[in-house]
Design a protein around this motif. Structure first.
Motif, PDB file in Angstrom:
ATOM      1  N   TRP A 162      11.735-135.533 -38.514  1.00 25.46           N
ATOM      2  CA  TRP A 162      13.013-134.976 -38.088  1.00 25.46           C
ATOM      3  C   TRP A 162      12.804-133.498 -37.821  1.00 25.46           C
ATOM      4  O   TRP A 162      11.802-132.925 -38.180  1.00 25.46           O
ATOM      5  N   SER A 222      -2.831-112.501 -33.857  1.00 26.12           N
ATOM      6  CA  SER A 222      -2.619-113.198 -32.585  1.00 26.12           C
ATOM      7  C   SER A 222      -1.490-114.197 -32.715  1.00 26.12           C
ATOM      8  O   SER A 222      -1.338-114.848 -33.748  1.00 26.12           O
ATOM      9  N   LEU A 223      -0.745-114.346 -31.631  1.00 29.48           N
ATOM     10  CA  LEU A 223       0.355-115.298 -31.623  1.00 29.48           C
ATOM     11  C   LEU A 223      -0.191-116.724 -31.481  1.00 29.48           C
ATOM     12  O   LEU A 223      -1.074-116.968 -30.674  1.00 29.48           O
ATOM     13  N   ILE A 224       0.359-117.650 -32.277  1.00 28.30           N
ATOM     14  CA  ILE A 224      -0.026-119.065 -32.137  1.00 28.30           C
ATOM     15  C   ILE A 224       1.083-119.833 -31.436  1.00 28.30           C
ATOM     16  O   ILE A 224       0.841-120.693 -30.608  1.00 28.30           O
ATOM     17  N   ASN A 225       2.305-119.524 -31.798  1.00 26.09           N
ATOM     18  CA  ASN A 225       3.428-120.318 -31.314  1.00 26.09           C
ATOM     19  C   ASN A 225       4.701-119.487 -31.343  1.00 26.09           C
ATOM     20  O   ASN A 225       4.865-118.659 -32.233  1.00 26.09           O
ATOM     21  N   SER A 226       5.557-119.707 -30.387  1.00 26.81           N
ATOM     22  CA  SER A 226       6.848-119.020 -30.393  1.00 26.81           C
ATOM     23  C   SER A 226       7.849-119.930 -29.728  1.00 26.81           C
ATOM     24  O   SER A 226       7.626-120.385 -28.607  1.00 26.81           O
ATOM     25  N   THR A 277      12.230-121.114 -29.270  1.00 28.80           N
ATOM     26  CA  THR A 277      13.662-120.921 -29.494  1.00 28.80           C
ATOM     27  C   THR A 277      14.321-122.227 -29.120  1.00 28.80           C
ATOM     28  O   THR A 277      14.183-122.676 -27.988  1.00 28.80           O
ATOM     29  N   ARG A 325      17.754-125.056 -29.506  1.00 29.41           N
ATOM     30  CA  ARG A 325      19.132-125.358 -29.914  1.00 29.41           C
ATOM     31  C   ARG A 325      19.310-126.860 -29.769  1.00 29.41           C
ATOM     32  O   ARG A 325      19.020-127.409 -28.710  1.00 29.41           O
ATOM     33  N   ASN A 326      19.731-127.486 -30.840  1.00 24.31           N
ATOM     34  CA  ASN A 326      19.949-128.933 -30.814  1.00 24.31           C
ATOM     35  C   ASN A 326      21.203-129.271 -31.599  1.00 24.31           C
ATOM     36  O   ASN A 326      21.647-128.502 -32.442  1.00 24.31           O
ATOM     37  N   GLN A 359      20.478-137.575 -31.381  1.00 23.37           N
ATOM     38  CA  GLN A 359      20.662-136.247 -30.842  1.00 23.37           C
ATOM     39  C   GLN A 359      21.738-136.306 -29.775  1.00 23.37           C
ATOM     40  O   GLN A 359      21.718-137.220 -28.943  1.00 23.37           O
ATOM     41  N   VAL A 360      22.656-135.356 -29.809  1.00 26.35           N
ATOM     42  CA  VAL A 360      23.767-135.396 -28.858  1.00 26.35           C
ATOM     43  C   VAL A 360      23.906-134.046 -28.160  1.00 26.35           C
ATOM     44  O   VAL A 360      23.251-133.069 -28.504  1.00 26.35           O
ATOM     45  N   GLY A 361      24.785-133.990 -27.173  1.00 29.80           N
ATOM     46  CA  GLY A 361      24.928-132.808 -26.338  1.00 29.80           C
ATOM     47  C   GLY A 361      25.345-131.560 -27.108  1.00 29.80           C
ATOM     48  O   GLY A 361      26.094-131.624 -28.076  1.00 29.80           O
ATOM     49  N   ILE A 362      24.841-130.404 -26.648  1.00 31.98           N
ATOM     50  CA  ILE A 362      25.084-129.148 -27.371  1.00 31.98           C
ATOM     51  C   ILE A 362      26.212-128.325 -26.769  1.00 31.98           C
ATOM     52  O   ILE A 362      26.466-127.206 -27.180  1.00 31.98           O
ATOM     53  N   ASP A 363      26.882-128.890 -25.753  1.00 30.26           N
ATOM     54  CA  ASP A 363      27.897-128.089 -25.050  1.00 30.26           C
ATOM     55  C   ASP A 363      29.242-128.029 -25.740  1.00 30.26           C
ATOM     56  O   ASP A 363      30.145-127.386 -25.218  1.00 30.26           O
ATOM     57  N   ARG A 399       2.882-110.746 -35.232  1.00 32.85           N
ATOM     58  CA  ARG A 399       1.521-110.287 -34.931  1.00 32.85           C
ATOM     59  C   ARG A 399       1.142-109.146 -35.869  1.00 32.85           C
ATOM     60  O   ARG A 399       0.087-109.156 -36.508  1.00 32.85           O
ATOM     61  N   ALA A 440      26.649-133.886 -20.878  1.00 27.55           N
ATOM     62  CA  ALA A 440      26.442-132.635 -21.604  1.00 27.55           C
ATOM     63  C   ALA A 440      24.954-132.346 -21.725  1.00 27.55           C
ATOM     64  O   ALA A 440      24.115-133.218 -21.582  1.00 27.55           O
ATOM     65  N   LEU A 441      24.660-131.073 -22.005  1.00 25.71           N
ATOM     66  CA  LEU A 441      23.280-130.662 -22.183  1.00 25.71           C
ATOM     67  C   LEU A 441      22.789-131.119 -23.556  1.00 25.71           C
ATOM     68  O   LEU A 441      23.466-130.918 -24.554  1.00 25.71           O
ATOM     69  N   LEU A 442      21.601-131.720 -23.603  1.00 31.23           N
ATOM     70  CA  LEU A 442      21.017-132.133 -24.887  1.00 31.23           C
ATOM     71  C   LEU A 442      20.117-131.036 -25.437  1.00 31.23           C
ATOM     72  O   LEU A 442      20.096-130.761 -26.626  1.00 31.23           O
ATOM     73  N   ARG A 485       5.068-122.564 -25.252  1.00 31.00           N
ATOM     74  CA  ARG A 485       3.703-122.313 -24.812  1.00 31.00           C
ATOM     75  C   ARG A 485       2.807-122.518 -26.022  1.00 31.00           C
ATOM     76  O   ARG A 485       3.083-122.020 -27.109  1.00 31.00           O
ATOM     77  N   MET A 535      -4.122-123.170 -31.471  1.00 32.76           N
ATOM     78  CA  MET A 535      -5.029-122.034 -31.410  1.00 32.76           C
ATOM     79  C   MET A 535      -4.273-120.814 -30.918  1.00 32.76           C
ATOM     80  O   MET A 535      -3.232-120.938 -30.285  1.00 32.76           O
ATOM     81  N   ALA A 536      -4.815-119.648 -31.212  1.00 27.87           N
ATOM     82  CA  ALA A 536      -4.146-118.412 -30.834  1.00 27.87           C
ATOM     83  C   ALA A 536      -3.940-118.332 -29.329  1.00 27.87           C
ATOM     84  O   ALA A 536      -4.787-118.734 -28.535  1.00 27.87           O
ATOM     85  N   LEU A 537      -2.799-117.760 -28.945  1.00 29.22           N
ATOM     86  CA  LEU A 537      -2.443-117.642 -27.536  1.00 29.22           C
ATOM     87  C   LEU A 537      -2.936-116.342 -26.916  1.00 29.22           C
ATOM     88  O   LEU A 537      -3.067-116.227 -25.709  1.00 29.22           O
ATOM     89  N   ASP A 538      -3.159-115.356 -27.755  1.00 33.95           N
ATOM     90  CA  ASP A 538      -3.521-114.056 -27.211  1.00 33.95           C
ATOM     91  C   ASP A 538      -5.005-114.023 -26.859  1.00 33.95           C
ATOM     92  O   ASP A 538      -5.696-115.016 -26.970  1.00 33.95           O
ATOM     93  N   ASN A 580      32.475-124.643 -22.028  1.00 33.88           N
ATOM     94  CA  ASN A 580      31.717-123.805 -21.111  1.00 33.88           C
ATOM     95  C   ASN A 580      32.060-124.116 -19.673  1.00 33.88           C
ATOM     96  O   ASN A 580      31.326-123.783 -18.774  1.00 33.88           O
TER      97      ASN A 580
END
Lengths: 617, 591
Positions: free
Chosen positions: A9, A92-96, A98, A100-101, A135-139, A210, B80-82, B88, B123-126, B582
Motif C-alpha cells: 500500500w 547525491s540525489l537518489i529519488n525525489s 511529489t 497526491r492520491n 484509489q479514487v479521483g482527487i478532484d 543532498r 476525475a483525476l486519479l 526520475r 542509484m544516485a541521479l547526480d 475545480n
C-alpha cells in the motif's frame, strides 16, 4: 523512495496539527443509532462530504438483494494523501517525488450489533470484481466520487452477505456461541477540521537532502547510506450511518537515515537515525541534520572496531531510550482488549502467535501484571510532555470515537485495556484507541504510552544497583544497552528487511530482541567498552517481573507503529517507518532487568568484498 | 469483512515499470561526449575485473547496466483525476558471472524454476563520479557473493542430476563487443492539459449507464540506458515513448465481465492523438460495451473462423511468437514442442514470419518493438523465423542452444528482471492473399461446405500483452473478446459473448486456408518471464478452416444492484450542484 511494506500500500500517516484551530469534536445528544443520515449543510463547499452523504442515503434506503436482509451499518472512509519524498546518499540525489492520491474504503455490515458479518476469516476469500477499497479521483468531484462509492458499496454489501452466511455456518459448528458482541454502538460524532493544502516549494528539499547526506562522505568505511526526507499531509474522512461525520487533517515530517558497513571479520553492521516532527517547516536545517548524521556515523565506526560480545546471562541495564524500545516491543501485543477476528482456519492463530501476537493480559483485569510501583498509561489527548511534542496525539480516533486517556496498569495491577469498537472478553466499550494507516482495518493501538514508577532511582543510584547486582552474580562485567535496533529504519534494501523478518520472526514470540549499541561495564572500576554482534533471547512480558531497578529519568521516544497485515499489535508492530507507519510515542525510564540472556554471534562471518571500496572524494 | 484492496489503476502505472526501446530511425546515432555515469561505470568495471578475475572462483564476465528513467503519468477515472506526477530514477543492474561460458552460476538446476528476477538497486541521479562508483562497487560485491553461492549449487547439481541434451548447451554465448555513444533524450511534459483530457475522456464514458468504471492513463517515458561489459561493449542510447490507454469495465446481466481497451502510441508530442480521434474511439468502445452486455452467450462450436488483422496479430504473438523464444527450448518444464522441428513444415507454405526489431514503423504507424540494441548489448537482428511455412530458427538471447550458439539480439527484460529471449516486432506475411470481401465469401463457402449453421468472425482478442483487467494471463492464452456469428444465408452478423477457444490454438495455425491483403498492427506490452516489454505484432486477416470454441464460465458476481447514481430514475441526485470544486466539466460535456 524507501518503503518496507509487507502489503504494497502506499500512504503514510501522521498526526494532528492542521493549519487552523480544529473544531472540537462533539457528540450529538441522542445516543441511539441515528438511522437517518444527518444532512450535510448546503453551505458546505466540500463536494466530498455531499457525495458521501448522498450515496450513503441512497444505499441505506434502497440497497438490498432480493430475499436478503438489508445492511444495518454503512461506513465510508476516504484519505487524501500528499507526499513529498526525497532520498539522498553521500551528497547525491537518489529519488525525489511529489504525489497526491485519494484512497477509499467502504464497509457494509449485515446482522446487528450483537452478531454481524465482520471480523471473520473464511477459507475462500470473496473476490469482488472491483473491490470495496481502491484509489479514487482527487478532484473532490461529486459525480466521480458517487460513482466510485456506488460500486464499492455494492461490493461491500455482497461480501457482507456472503461472509455472514459463512460465519453463521461456522458458529453453528461450535458448541457454544460467542457471548461477546461483534460491534459496540458508538454515539455519533461530528468534527470538521479545515482542509490543508501542502506547500512543498517553500524549501528546496532536494538540496537539503543532498547537503545533509554529504557529511557521510567523511566516513569512508561506510558501505552504503540512505537519507530519506518524508513529508506527508493527510485529510481523513469518515462517515457512517450512525450519524458520525469526520474530516480531520494531520501532517508528519520525518528524516530517516540508514547506514551500513562491515567489520574486519566480515560481520555486517548498521545504524540508523530518525527524527519525527509535526510539520515540514519544523525540520531543522541541513547543517543541523548533518551533525546528527555524523554522530550516527561515528557510533557505527566505533561499533565496527569493537570486540564481539560473548554469551552472557545476568543483569542488563537498559538506558531510557533502549528501555522505551524494549517496552514498546514487549507490551504492545498485550495492550489491546479487542477480540481478534474469528477464523475458520487455525493457521491464522498460529501465524499471529509466531509473530508474538498473542495477548497475555486478556482475562487478567484486576490482577498484578507488573511490579507494584509501576503505572502504565496511554494518553492520546496529551500534546506534549517535558517540552517535547507528542506525535501520538489525536482528538478523535479512526472510528469516530473521542480519544480518551486510559490508565492500563495502576500500581502494578491491570485496570484497563485499549479498545476500539470491537468488544472483547474484558470490555465492551471503545475508549477511542482505534488507529490505522492507509485505511487498513482499525485496531486498538497505543498512542502516547507512559511507563512510570514511584520509588525510582537517580542515575547514580541505578548505576550502583547495577554494578552491585553484577558483582553479586559473580560477573567481572555486565552489559548495558544504550540503543535498540529498528530494522525498518536500519535496512537500506527491502531484502535486508525481509531477511531480518525471516531470521527473527520465529523467535519473536519467545522474546528474541535486537540490541544495537551495547557496552560492557566492568564491576571493578565502572569502565565501559562497546561490544558488538549480540542478540537478546527470552525477553518477554515475563521478564518485566525481574525488574531490579527503575530510573527516575524519562525519555520521550517517537516511533512509527507498523500496521501492515498481522503486525498490528504483534512484536513487529514496533518496527515501522514514516511511510505507512502510525506515529506514536513511548516515554520510559532506564530499566535494570535481571536474568537477561544475550547470545553472541556464533555463525560463519560473511566474506569481505574482494575489492576494497573506491574513495568517496 | 473487507476484501483485500485491489488496484484499479491500469497495470502500466505504479505497479509495472515500463521500458520502451523504440529507437527513431535505423541509422547509427552521432557520437557524443561520454556521460559521467558511463565514465564511472567503466572505471569501476576495470577495477572490479582486475580484482575479481584473480579471485576464487574468478569472474569471467562482468556487465553494468544503468537505466535512467524519466516518467510522467496522468490518470483519470469516472470523470476525475486519479493521479498526476513525474518521477526520475536510475536503476543499476550488475551481472558477475563465475565459472565459464560453458557452465556458470546461472545454469538452471534440474527442474527447479530459476529465479527470473535480477537483483538491482536504485542509484544516485547526480554526476558525482566517486559516489556512483561506490554504489556500483557495493552492488558488485553483493552480486559476486550471490554468484559464488549459486555456482556451488550448480556444481553439486551437475553431479547428481540427469542432464538433458539442452542441459549441455553453454550457459553464455560469445559475442563481439559493440561501442555506440548516442545522444541523451529528455522529456518535458506539461501535465495540465492531460489532466483535463483524462477527466473529460472518462466523463464521456460515464455517459453510458452500461459503463461501471473507466480509466484513462497518459504516460510519457524517456529512458537513457548505459551499458559496459568486460568484453569491451560500451553503449549509451536513449528512447522516448508516449502512450494513452483507455479502459472500461462493464457487466452483462448474468455477471460476465465485459471489458474494452484501446491504446494509442506515439514518439513525439506532435503525433499525440487529437480529441476527435480519442472521442471517436470512446464512442466505439461504448457501443461495443453496450452491445456485448446484451449479446447472447455463444454455443459450443467447431468450424470455420475468420480473424481480422488485429485479432490475428495477437493470435500469432501468443500462439506462435512465444514458442519461438529460444530459452523455452532449454526448459524441461516447457512443452518443447518446437525444439525438434527446425527444418520442418509447421505452417502452410504461403505463410512467412519474421521478428524484426530494426523496423521503427510499418506503413506509417510506429512499431513498439523497435530497438537498436537489446538489453544484453547485442544489436537487434531481423530474424527469419518461418520461411514459407518451414521453421528456421528461434529468437535468441545470450543463452545459447546446442544448435544455435549465438544471440540474435533478442535478449530483453523489464527493469528488475534477467533478460531472456523475447519478441520485438513479429511480422507475418502471406503469399496467398484475398481482399476482405473475398475472405468473407470464402468463410461462407466453408461454412456451407461443412454444413455448419454459421461461421465465426473474431474481431478482438486479448492475450498476454493486451489488457485483460485484473487477471494476469499466461503466455499462450488467447481470450476472444469481440466475436460475431456469420450466417450463410445473408442474415446480419450477430454479436456473441463468452467465447473460449478449446484445444491447442497452435493446431489452428496449421489450418489457415487464406489470408487478407492488408496487415494490421497491434502494439502492446508483453508480460512473460523477464517482465513486461514493449512489442508489436503485424498480421493480415486469417481464415481458419476449423476452430473449436466453448462457452466461458461466467463469474458468479452479479452486476450492481442499484443503477449508477447519474442514471438513477429515482433521483437522489442533485443535478444542480456545482459538481466539482475545480470547475472541471460536468459529465456529458464534450468540447
Amino acid at each position: 523512495m524507501k518503503k518496507f511494506s509487507v502489503i504494497a500500500w502506499i500512504a503514510a500517516f501522521a498526526i494532528p496539527l492542521s493549519a487552523g484551530v480544529p473544531a472540537h469534536a462533539t457528540h450529538t445528544a441522542s445516543p441511539a443509532a441515528a438511522r437517518v443520515q444527518a444532512a450535510v449543510p448546503s453551505t458546505e463547499t466540500d463536494q466530498t462530504l455531499h457525495a458521501m452523504h448522498d450515496e450513503m442515503e441512497r444505499a441505506r434506503t434502497r440497497l438490498q438483494l432480493p430475499g436478503v436482509e438489508k445492511p444495518f451499518y454503512f461506513e465510508y472512509r476516504l484519505m487524501d494523501v500528499d507526499v513529498r519524498a526525497v532520498t539522498a546518499s553521500f551528497g547525491s540525489l537518489i529519488n525525489s517525488s511529489t504525489t497526491r492520491n485519494r484512497f477509499m474504503s467502504v464497509d457494509v455490515r449485515v446482522g446487528d450489533y450483537h452478531l454481524d458479518s465482520s471480523n471473520f476469516i473464511s477459507e475462500d476469500g470473496f473476490q469482488g470484481f472491483l473491490g470495496s477499497t481502491g484509489q479514487v479521483g482527487i478532484d473532490h468531484d461529486y459525480n466521480s466520487l458517487r460513482q466510485d462509492l456506488w460500486l464499492a458499496t455494492d461490493q461491500a454489501y455482497k461480501q457482507a452477505v456472503t461472509q455472514m452466511s459463512l460465519k453463521q455456518a461456522f458458529l453453528r459448528s461450535l458448541t457454544k456461541p460467542p457471548e461477546i458482541d461483534d460491534f459496540w454502538q458508538a454515539p455519533p460524532t461530528q468534527q470538521i477540521d479545515p482542509r490543508v493544502n501542502p506547500d512543498w516549494t517553500s524549501r528546496n528539499w532536494e538540496e537539503e537532502a543532498r547537503k545533509a547526506s554529504e557529511v557521510l562522505k567523511n566516513f569512508p568505511q561506510l558501505n552504503g547510506t540512505r537519507v530519506n526526507y518524508y513529508m506527508v499531509y493527510v485529510t481523513y474522512y469518515l462517515m457512517n450511518s450512525e450519524g458520525t461525520t469526520l474530516r480531520t487533517s494531520r501532517s508528519l515530517a520525518a528524516i530517516e537515515a540508514a547506514i551500513d558497513t562491515q567489520a574486519d571479520d566480515g560481520m555486517p553492521l548498521h545504524n540508523f537515525y530518525s527524527l519525527y516532527l509535526a510539520r515540514p517547516a519544523d525540520l531543522p536545517d541541513p547543517e543541523t541534520v548533518a551533525k546528527s548524521l555524523a554522530q550516527t556515523g561515528t557510533d557505527l565506526i566505533m561499533l565496527r572496531a569493537s570486540p564481539l560480545v560473548p554469551d552472557y546471562t545476568g543483569p542488563v541495564l537498559f538506558d531510557a531510550p533502549a528501555a522505551g524500545s524494549v517496552l514498546a516491543q514487549v507490551l504492545s501485543p498485550s495492550l489491546s482488549g479487542a477480540r481478534p477476528p474469528l477464523s475458520m482456519g487455525s493457521s491464522f492463530d498460529a501465524v499471529m502467535e509466531r509473530f508474538g501476537g498473542r495477548s497475555e493480559w486478556t482475562g487478567r483485569v484486576g490482577t498484578r501484571v507488573l511490579p507494584a510501583n509501576v503505572t502504565l498509561v496511554d494518553d492520546p489527548t496529551l500534546k506534549e510532555f517535558q517540552g517535547k511534542p507528542l506525535l501520538g496525539n489525536y482528538a478523535v480516533d479512526d472510528e469516530g470515537v473521542i480519544a480518551q486517556r486510559v490508565t492500563l496498569v495502576d500500581n502494578g495491577t491491570l485496570r484497563d485495556l485499549l479498545m476500539s469498537r470491537r468488544p472483547g472478553p474484558d470490555f465492551q466499550k471503545s475508549n477511542g484507541h482505534a488507529r490505522s494507516a492507509n485505511l487498513s482495518d482499525t485496531v486498538p493501538l497505543a498512542s502516547n504510552l507512559f511507563f512510570q514508577a514511584s520509588g525510582s532511582l537517580d542515575a547514580a543510584g541505578l548505576k550502583k544497583k547495577f554494578l552491585d547486582a553484577c558483582h553479586d552474580d559473580g560477573h567481572e562485567w555486565c552489559l548495558e544497552v544504550k540503543r535498540m535496533d529498528n530494522p525498518a529504519l536500519s535496512s537500506i534494501r527491502q531484502e535486508d528487511f525481509n531477511d531480518f523478518i525471516g531470521s527473527i520472526a520465529g523467535g519473536l514470540s519467545s522474546g528474541e530482541r535486537m540490541p544495537l549499541v551495547v557496552y560492557r561495564v566492568y564491576v571493578a572500576d565502572g569502565r565501559e567498552e562497546m561490544v558488538r554482534g549480540g542478540h537478546i533471547e527470552g525477553l518477554t512480558l515475563r521478564s518485566l517481573r525481574n525488574i531490579l531497578g527503575i530510573g527516575s529519568d524519562s525519555d520521550v521516544s517517537t516511533y512509527m507503529q507498523n500496521p501492515a497485515g498481522g503486525f498490528a499489535g504483534t512484536a513487529l508492530g514496533a518496527f515501522g517507518s514514516a511511510q505507512g507507519g502510525i506515529p506514536s510515542t513511548i516515554t520510559a525510564p532506564s530499566l535494570l532487568l535481571d536474568e537477561i540472556e544475550i547470545r553472541g554471534f556464533h555463525g560463519e562471518p560473511r566474506r569481505l568484498p574482494l575489492v576494497p571500496a573506491p574513495a568517496l572524494k | 469483512m473487507k476484501t483485500k484492496p485491489m488496484i484499479r489503476t491500469l497495470g502500466v502505472s505504479t505497479v509495472i515499470l515500463i521500458t520502451a526501446w523504440a529507437c527513431v530511425a535505423g541509422d547509427r546515432p552521432p557520437q557524443t561526449a561520454t556521460p559521467p555515469v558511463l565514465t564511472a561505470m567503466q572505471e569501476e568495471l576495470d577495477r572490479s575485473m582486475a580484482g575479481i578475475s584473480k579471485a576464487e572462483p574468478p569472474d569471467y564476465f562482468i556487465s553494468y547496466t544503468v537505466a535512467d528513467r524519466q516518467y510522467s503519468e496522468v490518470s483519470g477515472s469516472n470523470g476525475a483525476l486519479l493521479s498526476s506526477g513525474d518521477s526520475r530514477a536510475r536503476w543499476l543492474e550488475v551481472q558477475t558471472r563465475v565459472g565459464t561460458y560453458q557452465l556458470d552460476d546461472t545454469h538452471k538446476l534440474g527442474d527447479r524454476q530459476p529465479s527470473w528476477t535480477s537483483p538491482g538497486t536504485t542509484m544516485a541521479l547526480d554526476s558525482d563520479i566517486p559516489v556512483l562508483r561506490r554504489e556500483i562497487w557495493r552492488e558488485t560485491s553483493r552480486q559476486y557473493r550471490a554468484a559464488t553461492e549459486a555456482l556451488i549449487k550448480v556444481q553439486t547439481s551437475q553431479q547428481v542430476q540427469v542432464q538433458t541434451a539442452e542441459g549441455n548447451a553453454p550457459d553464455f554465448s560469445r559475442e563481439k563487443a559493440h561501442v555506440s555513444i548516442g545522444p541523451r533524450v529528455d522529456i518535458t511534459v506539461d501535465r495540465k492539459p492531460w489532466e483535463e483530457r483524462v477527466r473529460k475522456y472518462t466523463a464521456a464514458f460515464s455517459n453510458s449507464p452500461a459503463v461501471l468504471n473507466s480509466i484513462a492513463t497518459f504516460t510519457a517515458l524517456g529512458t537513457n540506458q548505459y551499458q559496459v561489459n568486460t568484453e569491451g561493449t560500451k553503449l549509451a542510447f536513449g528512447q522516448v515513448h508516449y502512450r494513452l490507454e483507455l479502459y472500461v469495465q462493464s457487466k452483462a446481466p448474468d455477471g460476465m465481465d465485459i471489458n474494452r481497451y484501446a491504446n494509442f502510441d506515439w514518439l513525439t508530442p506532435k503525433d499525440a492523438p487529437t480529441d476527435k480521434v480519442v472521442f471517436d474511439r470512446i464512442q466505439t468502445m461504448i457501443a461495443e460495451t453496450e452491445a456485448l452486455d446484451n449479446a447472447p452467450l455463444v454455443d459450443p462450436y467447431a468450424g470455420p473462423a475468420l480473424l481480422t488483422g488485429r485479432a490475428a496479430a495477437v493470435f500469432f504473438h501468443e500462439v506462435f511468437g512465444h514458442r519461438a523464444e529460444g530459452f523455452r527450448q532449454k526448459d524441461i518444464n516447457e512443452g518443447q514442442t518446437f525444439t525438434s522441428k527446425v527444418g520442418e513444415q509447421i505452417l502452410p507454405e504461403f505463410i512467412s514470419i519474421k521478428d524484426d526489431p530494426t523496423e521503427a514503423s510499418f506503413r506509417g504507424q510506429m512499431l513498439l518493438g523497435n530497438y537498436a540494441f537489446d538489453d544484453e548489448g547485442v544489436p537487434g537482428e531481423n530474424v527469419s523465423l518461418v520461411d514459407h511455412g518451414v521453421l528456421k530458427t528461434f529468437l535468441m538471447s545470450r543463452s545459447p542452444l546446442v544448435t544455435i550458439p549465438e544471440s540474435n539480439g533478442h535478449g530483453r527484460r523489464q527493469l528488475g528482471f534477467v533478460p531472456v529471449a523475447r519478441q520485438g516486432n513479429l511480422i507475418v506475411s502471406s503469399s496467398r492473399t484475398m481482399t476482405d470481401a473475398q475472405l468473407r465469401q470464402k468463410l461462407i463457402e466453408l461454412v456451407k461446405a461443412q454444413g455448419k449453421p454459421f461461421g465465426l468472425l473474431i474481431d478482438d482478442i486479448a492475450g498476454g500483452f493486451t489488457f485483460t483487467g485484473r487477471a494476469q494471463p499466461q503466455a499462450f492464452q488467447v481470450l476472444p473478446l469481440v466475436v460475431y456469428k456469420v450466417f450463410p444465408d445473408g442474415r446480419p452478423d450477430q454479436l456473441v459473448r463468452g467465447v473460449d477457444i478449446v484445444g491447442t490454438p497452435l493446431v489452428s495455425l496449421t489450418k489457415i486456408v487464406a489470408t487478407g491483403d492488408t496487415p494490421d498492427i497491434f502494439n502492446g506490452y508483453c508480460g512473460a518471464e523477464s517482465g513486461s516489454v514493449p512489442v508489436s505484432a503485424v498480421a493480415p486477416a486469417i481464415l481458419i478452416s476449423e476452430m473449436e470454441v466453448q462457452k466461458k464460465e461466467t463469474s458468479t458476481d452479479k452486476p450492481p444492484i442499484l443503477p449508477p447514481p447519474a442514471h438513477d430514475p429515482e433521483g437522489h441526485y442533485p443535478g444542480q450542484n456545482n459538481t466539482a470544486e475545480n470547475n472541471s466539466p460536468t459529465k456529458g460535456q464534450q468540447p
